[in-house]
Design a protein around this motif. Structure first.
Motif, PDB file in Angstrom:
ATOM      1  N   MET A 132     -74.552  12.418   0.979  1.00 17.41           N
ATOM      2  CA  MET A 132     -74.381  10.966   1.011  1.00 17.41           C
ATOM      3  C   MET A 132     -73.237  10.533   0.094  1.00 17.41           C
ATOM      4  SD  MET A 132     -77.278   7.988   0.658  1.00 17.41           S
ATOM      5  CE  MET A 132     -77.958   8.578  -0.877  1.00 17.41           C
ATOM      6  N   PHE A 133     -73.120  11.171  -1.068  1.00 15.26           N
ATOM      7  CA  PHE A 133     -72.083  10.808  -2.029  1.00 15.26           C
ATOM      8  C   PHE A 133     -70.898  11.773  -2.002  1.00 15.26           C
ATOM      9  CE2 PHE A 133     -75.856   8.919  -4.418  1.00 15.26           C
ATOM     10  CZ  PHE A 133     -75.621   7.650  -3.924  1.00 15.26           C
ATOM     11  N   ASP A 134     -70.821  12.611  -0.970  1.00 15.87           N
ATOM     12  CA  ASP A 134     -69.708  13.570  -0.835  1.00 15.87           C
ATOM     13  C   ASP A 134     -69.503  14.386  -2.109  1.00 15.87           C
ATOM     14  OD1 ASP A 134     -69.241  12.816   1.748  1.00 15.87           O
ATOM     15  OD2 ASP A 134     -67.526  11.524   1.307  1.00 15.87           O
ATOM     16  N   VAL A 135     -70.594  14.897  -2.666  1.00 11.10           N
ATOM     17  CA  VAL A 135     -70.521  15.688  -3.895  1.00 11.10           C
ATOM     18  C   VAL A 135     -69.961  17.074  -3.570  1.00 11.10           C
ATOM     19  CG1 VAL A 135     -71.810  16.603  -5.851  1.00 11.10           C
ATOM     20  CG2 VAL A 135     -72.514  14.442  -4.794  1.00 11.10           C
ATOM     21  N   PRO A 136     -68.866  17.485  -4.219  1.00 10.92           N
ATOM     22  CA  PRO A 136     -68.244  18.787  -3.903  1.00 10.92           C
ATOM     23  C   PRO A 136     -68.971  19.945  -4.598  1.00 10.92           C
ATOM     24  CG  PRO A 136     -66.986  17.685  -5.601  1.00 10.92           C
ATOM     25  CD  PRO A 136     -68.099  16.737  -5.233  1.00 10.92           C
ATOM     26  N   PHE A 137     -68.990  21.096  -3.942  1.00 15.84           N
ATOM     27  CA  PHE A 137     -69.623  22.287  -4.505  1.00 15.84           C
ATOM     28  C   PHE A 137     -68.581  23.379  -4.718  1.00 15.84           C
ATOM     29  CE2 PHE A 137     -73.414  20.148  -3.291  1.00 15.84           C
ATOM     30  CZ  PHE A 137     -74.431  20.705  -4.065  1.00 15.84           C
ATOM     31  N   ARG A 138     -68.714  24.072  -5.839  1.00 17.14           N
ATOM     32  CA  ARG A 138     -67.886  25.249  -6.107  1.00 17.14           C
ATOM     33  C   ARG A 138     -68.577  26.516  -5.617  1.00 17.14           C
ATOM     34  NH1 ARG A 138     -65.345  27.070 -12.002  1.00 17.14           N
ATOM     35  NH2 ARG A 138     -64.024  28.750 -11.169  1.00 17.14           N
ATOM     36  N   TYR A 139     -69.875  26.591  -5.876  1.00 22.25           N
ATOM     37  CA  TYR A 139     -70.678  27.712  -5.400  1.00 22.25           C
ATOM     38  C   TYR A 139     -71.938  27.161  -4.734  1.00 22.25           C
ATOM     39  CZ  TYR A 139     -67.928  30.135  -9.023  1.00 22.25           C
ATOM     40  OH  TYR A 139     -66.915  30.604  -9.817  1.00 22.25           O
ATOM     41  N   GLY A 140     -72.391  27.843  -3.672  1.00 21.01           N
ATOM     42  CA  GLY A 140     -73.633  27.443  -3.032  1.00 21.01           C
ATOM     43  C   GLY A 140     -73.555  26.084  -2.384  1.00 21.01           C
ATOM     44  N   GLY A 141     -74.673  25.366  -2.397  1.00 22.49           N
ATOM     45  CA  GLY A 141     -74.732  24.049  -1.780  1.00 22.49           C
ATOM     46  C   GLY A 141     -76.005  23.328  -2.171  1.00 22.49           C
ATOM     47  N   PRO A 142     -76.280  22.188  -1.556  1.00 22.56           N
ATOM     48  CA  PRO A 142     -77.473  21.411  -1.912  1.00 22.56           C
ATOM     49  C   PRO A 142     -78.736  22.021  -1.310  1.00 22.56           C
ATOM     50  CG  PRO A 142     -76.309  20.357  -0.119  1.00 22.56           C
ATOM     51  CD  PRO A 142     -75.467  21.524  -0.519  1.00 22.56           C
ATOM     52  N   TRP A 143     -79.868  21.580  -1.813  1.00 23.13           N
ATOM     53  CA  TRP A 143     -81.128  21.986  -1.193  1.00 23.13           C
ATOM     54  C   TRP A 143     -81.358  21.177   0.080  1.00 23.13           C
ATOM     55  CZ3 TRP A 143     -81.237  19.530  -6.100  1.00 23.13           C
ATOM     56  CH2 TRP A 143     -81.726  18.228  -6.107  1.00 23.13           C
ATOM     57  N   THR A 144     -82.295  21.594   0.863  1.00 22.77           N
ATOM     58  CA  THR A 144     -82.549  20.992   2.170  1.00 22.77           C
ATOM     59  C   THR A 144     -83.731  20.031   2.126  1.00 22.77           C
ATOM     60  OG1 THR A 144     -84.068  22.749   2.845  1.00 22.77           O
ATOM     61  CG2 THR A 144     -81.706  23.104   3.262  1.00 22.77           C
ATOM     62  N   GLY A 145     -83.911  19.309   3.227  1.00 25.81           N
ATOM     63  CA  GLY A 145     -85.075  18.446   3.338  1.00 25.81           C
ATOM     64  C   GLY A 145     -86.375  19.232   3.277  1.00 25.81           C
ATOM     65  N   ARG A 146     -86.332  20.454   3.767  1.00 27.35           N
ATOM     66  CA  ARG A 146     -87.528  21.290   3.686  1.00 27.35           C
ATOM     67  C   ARG A 146     -87.865  21.614   2.235  1.00 27.35           C
ATOM     68  NH1 ARG A 146     -88.476  27.207   6.583  1.00 27.35           N
ATOM     69  NH2 ARG A 146     -90.696  27.376   5.999  1.00 27.35           N
ATOM     70  N   ASP A 147     -86.832  21.832   1.407  1.00 27.12           N
ATOM     71  CA  ASP A 147     -87.073  22.058  -0.027  1.00 27.12           C
ATOM     72  C   ASP A 147     -87.716  20.831  -0.660  1.00 27.12           C
ATOM     73  OD1 ASP A 147     -85.986  24.669  -0.146  1.00 27.12           O
ATOM     74  OD2 ASP A 147     -83.955  23.829  -0.236  1.00 27.12           O
ATOM     75  N   ASP A 148     -87.281  19.628  -0.244  1.00 27.78           N
ATOM     76  CA  ASP A 148     -87.919  18.403  -0.745  1.00 27.78           C
ATOM     77  C   ASP A 148     -89.396  18.381  -0.356  1.00 27.78           C
ATOM     78  OD1 ASP A 148     -85.720  17.094  -2.010  1.00 27.78           O
ATOM     79  OD2 ASP A 148     -84.926  16.537  -0.055  1.00 27.78           O
ATOM     80  N   ASP A 149     -89.683  18.707   0.896  1.00 30.98           N
ATOM     81  CA  ASP A 149     -91.069  18.671   1.368  1.00 30.98           C
ATOM     82  C   ASP A 149     -91.928  19.728   0.681  1.00 30.98           C
ATOM     83  OD1 ASP A 149     -90.314  16.648   3.090  1.00 30.98           O
ATOM     84  OD2 ASP A 149     -89.979  17.981   4.794  1.00 30.98           O
ATOM     85  N   ARG A 150     -91.335  20.883   0.354  1.00 27.17           N
ATOM     86  CA  ARG A 150     -92.089  21.967  -0.267  1.00 27.17           C
ATOM     87  C   ARG A 150     -92.154  21.827  -1.786  1.00 27.17           C
ATOM     88  NH1 ARG A 150     -90.321  26.733  -0.456  1.00 27.17           N
ATOM     89  NH2 ARG A 150     -88.116  26.331  -0.048  1.00 27.17           N
TER      90      ARG A 150
END
Length: 438
Positions: A132-150
């Motif tokens: 949503m905020f176009d946050v840049p990543f150097r390594y890896g990436g964000p967690w998923t909606g499934r991670d939020d649910d779990r």
């Protein structure tokens, strides 16, 4: 011809060094005063995410009612939200992307056993925060909606914290001890410093960044409290964590991404309907009151630019105006002392347009010299501002390339404006009268 006019301008200005110096000083002081405050104002009021600011919105709802001494602003709407409201909005999925969030602190045990634990400031939020905020990543990436649910124990580190803990190497997949819980590092941000920190403005909106991010659901499970802006009604009788979650305590933020005008209209209707439902249920005895503000509207509503900066910026424009008036007087005196030379040029065939061009080039030369002096005074002014501004605002006292260009343009515009009347007077010189008096 331009080079000829520049040569004439330099010779003319050298004939009376004192008047030339006064003109340069007048313009330089005005530009210095203006650019000192304008540099701070531009840095404080700039759009922190211009490529998406028109698509990002902060919803608000009146969840505390007409009570005295409430943390409200402008139209009486609170700046924060309750856990009840943000979780209801998350479950509604009424926006393309949405994320609840709140700031909290973390005790981190470094991987090096010889180092002491450190305290880091971070944000509990949802996975939608990053795209949503176009946050840049150097390594890896964000967690998923499934991670939020779990309620997953995953964490995203900033580049600075990764440098501190892992010397900047790729730490994705490694385990980090936060408190007494193991978290799996899922991503490391690239350099990201929105200024101001629009998504969660507060006491340090310009100089302090969040250091790590964890899932909102996980933070709630671990009962991680906010380190700022928790406001509860004295009569609420909050005794434990569960009671606070079910109360009207306000301490959270919420952002949504709405790409089209239709999406914005639909979400406003959703907010109004939600507030009406809360009133009908008896939770809100007052009339429904909601708002949906874009990034720039949100920053204005939170008064991110200190009022003193607004006031001093206005004063600096007034100082520049006074300096321009002084420069006009000095330029007029300079032109009148050279009326004979102007008369000779007119007698030799120079047109009024040629005299106008010569005088404007002289003004431009003075403007460039005034810009150089003004930039020097601006640097001194910014140094002085660092000594008196709050620590959070000192980051705004940096002169950037754009500010240099603005100073040069402003100086040229000011001197050309100041030179119009003296130039007009020079164009009115009568050659015969001047030759008669020579």
């Amino acid at each position: 011809m331009f080079g000829y006019y520049v040569g004439l301008a330099l010779r003319g200005l050298r004939r009376n060094i004192a008047l030339t110096a006064l003109m340069v000083i007048a313009i330089g002081v005005g530009i210095g005063a203006l650019m000192t405050m304008l540099t701070i104002f531009r840095a404080a009021s700039g759009d922190p995410i211009p490529e998406k600011s028109a698509r990002l919105f902060a919803p608000q709802i009146d969840n505390i009612g007409p009570r005295p001494n409430a943390p409200q602003s402008g139209d009486r709407l609170p700046l924060f939200l309750t856990y009840l409201d943000v979780t209801a909005w998350m479950h509604a999925h009424a926006a393309v992307r949405q994320a609840a969030m709140y700031p909290t602190t973390f005790s981190i045990t470094p991987p090096d056993p010889d180092r002491n634990p450190i305290v880091a400031y971070g944000l509990a939020t949802y996975g939608d925060f990053f795209p949503m905020f176009d946050v840049p990543f150097r390594y890896g990436g964000p967690w998923t909606g499934r991670d939020d649910d779990r309620h997953a124990a995953v964490v995203v580190l900033t580049q600075a914290l990764n440098e501190r803990l892992f010397s900047g190497t790729d730490s994705v997949g490694r385990t980090l001890s936060i408190g007494d819980q193991p978290y799996r590092i899922i991503g490391v941000l690239a350099k990201w410093h929105p200024s101001p920190r629009f998504y969660n403005p507060g006491g340090f909106s310009f100089s302090v960044d969040d250091q790590l991010f964890v899932p909102f659901t996980r933070a709630i499970d671990e009962q991680r409290v906010t380190y700022m802006n928790l406001t509860c009604d004295r009569a609420s009788g909050i005794r434990n964590w569960e009671a606070m979650l079910l109360s009207n305590c306000i301490w959270m933020r919420f952002w949504v991404e709405l790409p089209t005008a239709r999406d914005v209209a639909n979400y406003r209707a959703f907010l109004r309907n939600y507030a009406a439902d809360q009133q009908r249920s008896g939770r809100f005895p007052w009339a429904p009151h909601v708002a949906l503000r874009s990034v720039t509207q949100w920053l204005s509503y939170n008064h991110i630019v200190p009022p003193a900066v607004d006031t001093l910026t206005g004063v600096s424009f007034a100082v520049l105006a006074v300096c321009i008036l002084n420069a006009i007087g000095v330029m007029l005196a300079s032109v009148m002392t050279r009326a004979g030379a102007v008369g000779v040029r007119r007698a030799m065939g120079a047109t009024r347009a040629a005299i106008f061009a010569q005088c404007m080039v002289e003004a431009a030369v003075i403007g460039l010299a005034g810009a150089v002096l003004g930039l020097g005074l601006t640097r001194l002014g910014l140094v002085g501002c660092r000594a008196v501004l709050d620590r959070d605002l000192t980051v705004l006292t940096r002169l950037h390339g754009t500010d240099v260009l603005i100073a040069i343009a402003a100086s040229l515009a000011a001197t050309l404006l100041a030179g119009l009347y003296p130039t007009w007077r020079a164009m009115q010189v009568q050659p015969a009268l001047q030759l008669k008096t020579l």
